[in-house]
Scaffold this motif. Structure first.
Motif, PDB file in Angstrom:
ATOM      1  N   SER A  96      27.233 -37.061  -8.114  1.00 26.21           N
ATOM      2  CA  SER A  96      28.625 -36.613  -8.026  1.00 26.21           C
ATOM      3  C   SER A  96      29.362 -36.717  -9.356  1.00 26.21           C
ATOM      4  O   SER A  96      30.391 -36.064  -9.554  1.00 26.21           O
ATOM      5  CB  SER A  96      29.371 -37.418  -6.965  1.00 26.21           C
ATOM      6  N   ALA A  99      30.219 -33.518 -11.394  1.00 23.68           N
ATOM      7  CA  ALA A  99      31.245 -32.592 -10.915  1.00 23.68           C
ATOM      8  C   ALA A  99      32.258 -32.289 -12.010  1.00 23.68           C
ATOM      9  O   ALA A  99      32.541 -33.118 -12.882  1.00 23.68           O
ATOM     10  CB  ALA A  99      31.948 -33.175  -9.698  1.00 23.68           C
ATOM     11  N   GLU A 203      33.100 -42.713  -5.185  1.00 25.89           N
ATOM     12  CA  GLU A 203      32.340 -42.322  -4.001  1.00 25.89           C
ATOM     13  C   GLU A 203      31.083 -43.174  -3.916  1.00 25.89           C
ATOM     14  O   GLU A 203      30.249 -43.148  -4.824  1.00 25.89           O
ATOM     15  CB  GLU A 203      31.996 -40.840  -4.063  1.00 25.89           C
ATOM     16  N   TRP A 229      38.003 -38.600 -10.891  1.00 22.72           N
ATOM     17  CA  TRP A 229      37.867 -37.871  -9.617  1.00 22.72           C
ATOM     18  C   TRP A 229      39.023 -36.912  -9.433  1.00 22.72           C
ATOM     19  O   TRP A 229      40.179 -37.252  -9.693  1.00 22.72           O
ATOM     20  CB  TRP A 229      37.850 -38.874  -8.469  1.00 22.72           C
ATOM     21  N   ARG A 234      33.720 -29.602  -8.344  1.00 25.79           N
ATOM     22  CA  ARG A 234      32.453 -29.271  -7.714  1.00 25.79           C
ATOM     23  C   ARG A 234      31.321 -29.504  -8.717  1.00 25.79           C
ATOM     24  O   ARG A 234      31.542 -29.558  -9.935  1.00 25.79           O
ATOM     25  CB  ARG A 234      32.426 -27.804  -7.260  1.00 25.79           C
ATOM     26  N   TYR A 244      28.356 -29.535  -3.404  1.00 24.30           N
ATOM     27  CA  TYR A 244      29.015 -30.844  -3.371  1.00 24.30           C
ATOM     28  C   TYR A 244      30.495 -30.684  -3.056  1.00 24.30           C
ATOM     29  O   TYR A 244      31.175 -29.802  -3.603  1.00 24.30           O
ATOM     30  CB  TYR A 244      28.836 -31.559  -4.709  1.00 24.30           C
ATOM     31  N   PRO A 246      34.013 -33.219  -2.811  1.00 27.65           N
ATOM     32  CA  PRO A 246      34.550 -34.573  -2.994  1.00 27.65           C
ATOM     33  C   PRO A 246      34.915 -35.218  -1.668  1.00 27.65           C
ATOM     34  O   PRO A 246      35.222 -34.544  -0.690  1.00 27.65           O
ATOM     35  CB  PRO A 246      35.781 -34.346  -3.876  1.00 27.65           C
TER      36      PRO A 246
END
Length: 345
Positions: A96, A99, A203, A229, A234, A244, A246
């Motif tokens: 993640s 992203a 996350e 974040w 994405r 993906y 969030p």
């Protein structure tokens, strides 16, 4: 620290006495030339000029010998480094963190790396290490005072899924492994002030903030949390979203962890100065030692070689005499036609 002079090839100084040989040769040649000029009725060069040529010759040779010894002027910068405080910048390297807002925008990982370098620059006296984690923690650099090594480690050793999680699950990040870094000798024994700077998107697998904080405190370590974040980000693969999405539900537990950490909050990606101030307040003052930092050197050989051209130019452009000597005989004035010279007294 004051500049110091070093010689890379000091053995060249053996040739230093040879610098006097050309000067002696010039003086001997000057004596021989003066005798020849006397025979021709020419005046030799003034003594001051002859001595000047000899000294210029010796100076040129001496400068060239000094250049051959390769002198270098070295300047060293000293700074104080804490001996009782250390920190680790711990980067989340789960999938993640790849992203971003668009295929060409900086990823969370790239922004976290910039934040790490900015934070390290704001705390130059605190030895800093580097580690990464997903469901396991991996040290890359033990706390060091070398900022260049820190930056190169961040740039080259850190990457998403490097290494990948030990278990292939959709959400591999686990904050419970952070205490492993503190409890397995990651910090020096004399470091009483220990701090983990967590750079993450928040996350993770389910966790209890109090449990994470307690496990770190048991290992005599505190935590500072920074989040990277955005809801619209994405993960893009070749410009196409890879599916993906969030997880907004990660916000609440991360806020709870931030309240139990240094600064009593979760810092944002643009809060590097505020995070540095919170870390500075945590470390306070303590024992330190002077450390020789970056060194700069200035080679002097090229300048000495150029300087040797000045006296060498005087030698090559010398004028060693040769002007006609003044007459010493009394000149006779011409008499009118038919006149006789007066008798000698």
């Amino acid at each position: 620290m004051s500049p110091a002079l070093h010689f890379l090839t000091p053995e060249a100084a053996i040739a230093a006495p040879a610098a006097l040989v050309p000067a002696v040769a010039v003086l001997l040649h000057s004596r021989r030339r003066r005798r020849v000029l006397a025979l021709l009725g020419l005046a030799p060069a003034p003594l001051a000029r002859r001595l000047g040529i000899a000294l210029a010759t010796a100076a040129a040779c001496g400068l060239l010998v000094a250049a051959a010894a390769q002198p270098v002027l070295v300047r060293s910068q000293t700074r104080d480094v804490r001996t009782d405080a250390e920190l680790y910048v711990v980067l989340d390297t789960s999938r993640s963190m790849a992203a971003s807002a668009s295929p060409t925008s900086p990823t969370r990982e790239a922004r976290a790396k910039r934040f790490a370098i900015a934070l390290r620059s704001a705390l130059p006296d605190i030895p800093a290490g580097v580690a990464s984690f997903t469901d396991r923690v991996l040290p890359h650099l033990v706390p060091s005072s070398d900022a260049v090594t820190f930056e190169s480690t961040i740039a080259q050793a850190i990457g998403v899924d490097r290494p990948p999680p030990s278990t292939p699950v959709p959400l591999a990040t686990s904050y419970s492994v952070l205490s492993q870094l503190a409890g397995t000798g990651g910090f020096a024994p004399e470091a009483d002030r220990r701090l983990l700077v967590l750079l993450t998107d928040g996350e993770s697998q389910p966790y209890t903030p109090a449990e994470v904080a307690r496990s770190l405190h048991t290992a005599r370590t505190d935590l500072l949390v920074v989040r990277f974040w955005r809801r619209a980000e994405r993960v893009f693969v070749r410009g196409v979203s890879a599916g993906y999405v969030p997880t907004p539900s990660s916000t609440a537990p991360l806020i709870g962890l931030g309240r139990l950490s240094v600064g009593s909050r979760v810092f944002g990606e643009h809060d590097a100065p505020a995070a540095a101030r919170a870390a500075r307040s945590f470390f306070g003052s303590g024992s330190s030692r002077a450390l020789v930092g970056r060194r700069t050197s200035l080679p002097l050989a090229p300048w000495l070689t150029l300087a040797a051209l000045l006296p060498l130019g005087l030698v090559l452009g010398r004028h060693g005499g040769g002007t006609r000597a003044p007459k010493t005989a009394t000149s006779v004035r011409a008499l009118p036609h038919g006149a006789t010279a007066p008798p000698a007294a």
